[in-house]
Design an enzyme around this catalytic site. Structure first.
Site, PDB file in Angstrom:
ATOM      1  N   ASP A  38       0.025   5.111   0.936  1.00 53.51           N
ATOM      2  CA  ASP A  38      -0.152   6.064   2.037  1.00 53.51           C
ATOM      3  C   ASP A  38      -0.214   5.333   3.376  1.00 53.51           C
ATOM      4  O   ASP A  38      -1.043   4.456   3.573  1.00 53.51           O
ATOM      5  CB  ASP A  38      -1.420   6.892   1.835  1.00 53.51           C
ATOM      6  CG  ASP A  38      -1.393   7.683   0.528  1.00 53.51           C
ATOM      7  OD1 ASP A  38      -0.294   8.019   0.053  1.00 53.51           O
ATOM      8  OD2 ASP A  38      -2.481   7.956  -0.023  1.00 53.51           O
ATOM      9  N   ASP A  62       0.874  -1.162   0.000  1.00 54.56           N
ATOM     10  CA  ASP A  62       0.000   0.000   0.000  1.00 54.56           C
ATOM     11  C   ASP A  62       0.919   1.222   0.000  1.00 54.56           C
ATOM     12  O   ASP A  62       2.097   1.125   0.349  1.00 54.56           O
ATOM     13  CB  ASP A  62      -0.890  -0.020   1.246  1.00 54.56           C
ATOM     14  CG  ASP A  62      -1.783   1.196   1.342  1.00 54.56           C
ATOM     15  OD1 ASP A  62      -2.414   1.555   0.334  1.00 54.56           O
ATOM     16  OD2 ASP A  62      -1.825   1.807   2.431  1.00 54.56           O
TER      17      ASP A  62
END
Length: 184
Positions: free
Chosen positions: A14, A12
């Site tokens: 952020d 991922d």
């Protein structure tokens, strides 16, 4: 194109690679790496892993930034990772809003499945590292191995789901260090 069964780690963005913001990351200036994350990607690369980023970017649908700005944010990410001796092979993103019925918005597995198709990845042998519960759900839905980091929303995810039976690490660097120590 990569060879069959190439070792990948899916990340991922952020809260895992860069600092997260409830106000969204809307410009390259707001994209700030988490301590050790760029080195973690280089460490993974140096141990034979390719890295792909799997990220929801609903700020596009919300009109907070456009695809050109998102491309500039990702260009900064690529540049900074390269400056630490690493490389991100691919970035997959969902630009849709939270009310979308698309298959690409995590917790749905669409982005992971597309990445697996594009790069001939065996997801059952692939780790997906995230900080939110939807990252973990997407990994499970795609048949990948979920890993949680405590950065970003990770502490909150752990507090809301204290009985997770998956590997949990303080940071991406800690997760990468573990993966590279235990790699076959």
């Amino acid at each position: 194109m990569t060879t069959a069964n190439q070792a990948f780690v899916l990340l991922d963005r952020d809260g895992v690679i860069n600092e997260d913001s409830d106000a969204f990351i809307k410009s390259p200036d707001e994209w700030l790496p988490i301590d050790g994350s760029l080195e973690a990607i280089a460490l993974l690369n140096n141990h034979g892993y390719q890295v792909a980023v799997i990220t929801n970017q609903s700020g596009v649908a919300r009109g907070l930034f456009d695809l050109a700005i998102l491309e500039k944010i990702h260009a900064k990410m690529h540049r900074l990772v390269a400056g630490h001796g690493g490389k991100i092979t691919a970035v997959y993103f969902c630009p849709h809003g939270t009310d979308s019925t698309c298959n690409c918005r995590k917790p749905k597995p669409g982005l992971l499945l597309q990445c697996a198709t594009d790069h001939h990845i065996k997801l059952s042998e692939t780790v997906m590292i995230g900080d939110s519960y939807r990252d973990l759900q997407a990994a499970i839905a795609a048949g990948a191995k979920p890993v949680l980091v405590k950065t970003g929303k990770g502490e909150k995810t752990l507090a809301e789901h204290p009985n997770l039976n998956i590997p949990i690490f303080d940071s991406l660097y800690d997760a990468a260090s573990h993966l590279t120590r235990t790699a076959p």
